[in-house]
Design a protein around this motif. Structure first.
Motif, PDB file in Angstrom:
ATOM      1  N   GLU A 188     -12.035 -16.542 -51.448  1.00 33.16           N
ATOM      2  CA  GLU A 188     -13.125 -15.470 -52.309  1.00 33.16           C
ATOM      3  C   GLU A 188     -15.042 -15.617 -51.884  1.00 33.16           C
ATOM      4  N   GLU A 189     -14.961 -16.159 -51.301  1.00 29.80           N
ATOM      5  CA  GLU A 189     -16.373 -15.887 -50.567  1.00 29.80           C
ATOM      6  C   GLU A 189     -16.817 -14.836 -49.313  1.00 29.80           C
ATOM      7  N   MET A 190     -15.554 -13.827 -49.208  1.00 29.20           N
ATOM      8  CA  MET A 190     -16.112 -12.612 -47.979  1.00 29.20           C
ATOM      9  C   MET A 190     -15.899 -11.724 -49.173  1.00 29.20           C
ATOM     10  N   ASN A 191     -15.715 -11.751 -50.483  1.00 30.17           N
ATOM     11  CA  ASN A 191     -16.056 -10.456 -50.825  1.00 30.17           C
ATOM     12  C   ASN A 191     -16.034  -9.256 -50.448  1.00 30.17           C
ATOM     13  N   LEU A 192     -14.217  -9.482 -50.869  1.00 34.87           N
ATOM     14  CA  LEU A 192     -12.802  -8.727 -50.197  1.00 34.87           C
ATOM     15  C   LEU A 192     -13.087  -7.072 -51.539  1.00 34.87           C
ATOM     16  N   LEU A 227     -14.507  -3.993 -47.918  1.00 36.56           N
ATOM     17  CA  LEU A 227     -13.250  -4.917 -46.641  1.00 36.56           C
ATOM     18  C   LEU A 227     -12.364  -5.068 -47.997  1.00 36.56           C
ATOM     19  N   MET A 228     -11.483  -4.580 -47.384  1.00 35.58           N
ATOM     20  CA  MET A 228     -10.248  -5.163 -47.574  1.00 35.58           C
ATOM     21  C   MET A 228      -8.944  -5.894 -47.274  1.00 35.58           C
ATOM     22  N   VAL A 229      -7.484  -6.850 -47.615  1.00 36.82           N
ATOM     23  CA  VAL A 229      -7.041  -6.732 -46.952  1.00 36.82           C
ATOM     24  C   VAL A 229      -5.247  -6.661 -47.468  1.00 36.82           C
ATOM     25  N   ASP A 230      -3.912  -6.978 -46.224  1.00 32.66           N
ATOM     26  CA  ASP A 230      -2.964  -6.187 -46.642  1.00 32.66           C
ATOM     27  C   ASP A 230      -1.453  -7.035 -46.891  1.00 32.66           C
ATOM     28  N   ALA A 231      -1.305  -7.627 -47.340  1.00 31.94           N
ATOM     29  CA  ALA A 231      -0.545  -8.946 -46.869  1.00 31.94           C
ATOM     30  C   ALA A 231       1.450  -8.089 -47.140  1.00 31.94           C
ATOM     31  N   ASN A 232       1.192  -7.296 -47.328  1.00 29.47           N
ATOM     32  CA  ASN A 232       2.365  -6.322 -47.239  1.00 29.47           C
ATOM     33  C   ASN A 232       4.044  -7.235 -47.906  1.00 29.47           C
TER      34      ASN A 232
END
Length: 378
Positions: A225-229, A204-209
């Motif tokens: 930090e605990e979400m293992n991105l 899983l990734m996130v993108d803040a643009n």
């Protein structure tokens, strides 16, 4: 006009297209009022024909603005291609840089050349009878792939979860969602819900643009930090290399950025500063400059995850020593007759010569303008 020893470029066709999206999408730039929802992708195509009867296809793109300028620049320098040997890609590229030297070597000028450069590489691989990945020297026949298009901010949370499930069931290997809303707590709520929905094992990734300042980005990074991105993408302004470097040093979660940069020097500043460098072939000016970035990244033992245009990047990712992720966004797929094969979390390199692409018949529905140049005898 240059006389070529081998084959020679005999024709050049440039096309400008506007490809509509099925549903307009919004990221953090829209949520904070800096941009309007994205409703189409504008594409510049280049088709090169040679005296020996070969044809190469390349393309560049913009979102919201820029393609008319790219098209205008490509038209101005396009005739310089005629008569040149298409196998001499570096020489041809340099000749076009000098043809437009007064407007520089980055931004719109080189993005216009990207379509030409990709067409030359497509042509060279076709001459060899090889997929582009094989011409470059592939390390693998498929690459890890993640989906972005289902995770935009205009979609309600239930839709994001449903599209994530659909992507995973369709063979996608990872999921990326957009963050960067005015209220960070809403980002964290959506992210936690998606993580719970897909499970801990799904990448899983996130993108803040580019949404946050340095303090906000650090707070978000510590909160997840605990979400293992796999990574946090573009937490800061795209040109803030120092800020991204500080985040990468402070957080265990990897930091990824680079997609908005339009020149090799800007991207080189990120190598060693962030965990994942994200060059974009059309934005950086083509495959030729992209390969310079990739070679320097490889020398620094850096990870690379190219941005968008999966139809090109699947080949380049297959030819990079440390296996990258390739972004799955299907927005350009209607332009082409062919489809990429995706299964078991991986995107497969086409076995057809070159990029393995041809323009679809329906592409003419989106054509705004085109021009064609011919050499003597055509």
């Amino acid at each position: 006009m240059t006389t070529a020893v081998g084959d020679a470029i005999a024709s050049v066709r440039l096309g400008r297209y506007a490809v509509p999206l099925a549903t307009p999408v919004s990221d953090a730039k829209v949520a904070t009022g800096r941009q309007r929802p994205l409703s189409r992708i504008d594409v510049l195509t280049c088709e090169i024909g040679t005296r020996d009867g070969l044809r190469g296809l390349g393309f560049s793109y913009t979102t919201r603005a820029g393609t008319p300028a790219q098209y205008a620049h490509a038209k101005e320098v396009g005739e310089h291609l005629l008569g040149q040997d298409p196998s001499d890609i570096g020489k041809v590229y340099e000749s076009l840089l000098w043809a437009g030297a007064s407007v520089g070597r980055s931004g719109v000028a080189t993005q216009a050349l990207a379509a030409v450069d990709v067409a030359l590489w497509d042509l060279k691989a076709k001459r060899a009878g090889l997929p582009l990945a094989k011409l470059l020297g592939a390390y693998r026949d498929s690459v890890r792939t993640y989906n972005t298009s289902g995770g935009y901010l205009q979609a309600p949370l239930d839709e994001v979860k449903e599209r994530a499930s659909r992507s995973l069931a369709g063979g996608i290997g990872g999921i990326k969602i957009k963050v960067g809303q005015p209220d960070m707590r809403e980002d964290l709520r959506r992210l936690a819900a998606v993580r719970e929905h897909v499970g801990d094992e799904v990448p899983l990734m996130v993108d803040a643009n580019q949404q946050w300042d340095r303090i906000s980005a650090l707070r978000f990074g510590r909160a997840v930090e605990e979400m293992n991105l796999v990574w946090i993408e573009e937490p800061l302004d795209a040109y803030d290399a120092e800020g991204h470097a500080r985040l990468a040093e402070a957080l265990d979660t990897p930091i990824a950025t680079g997609e908005m940069l339009t020149g090799v020097p800007d991207l080189v500043r990120l190598i060693g500063a962030v965990d994942v460098v994200q060059p974009d072939v059309p934005r950086v000016g083509g495959i030729t400059p992209y390969l310079k970035v990739a070679a320097l990244a490889d020398h620094a033992h850096a990870q690379v995850a190219p941005h968008f245009v999966m139809e090109i990047h699947v080949h380049l990712a297959a030819a990079y020593p440390r296996e990258p992720w390739v972004e799955h966004i299907e927005w350009l797929a209607p332009l082409f007759e062919e489809r990429l094969r995706i299964e078991d979390g991986r995107m497969h390199v086409p076995d057809r010569p070159g990029l393995g692409l041809s323009l679809a018949g329906r592409a003419r529905d989106w054509l705004i303008d085109d021009v064609e140049f011919h050499g003597p005898g055509r």
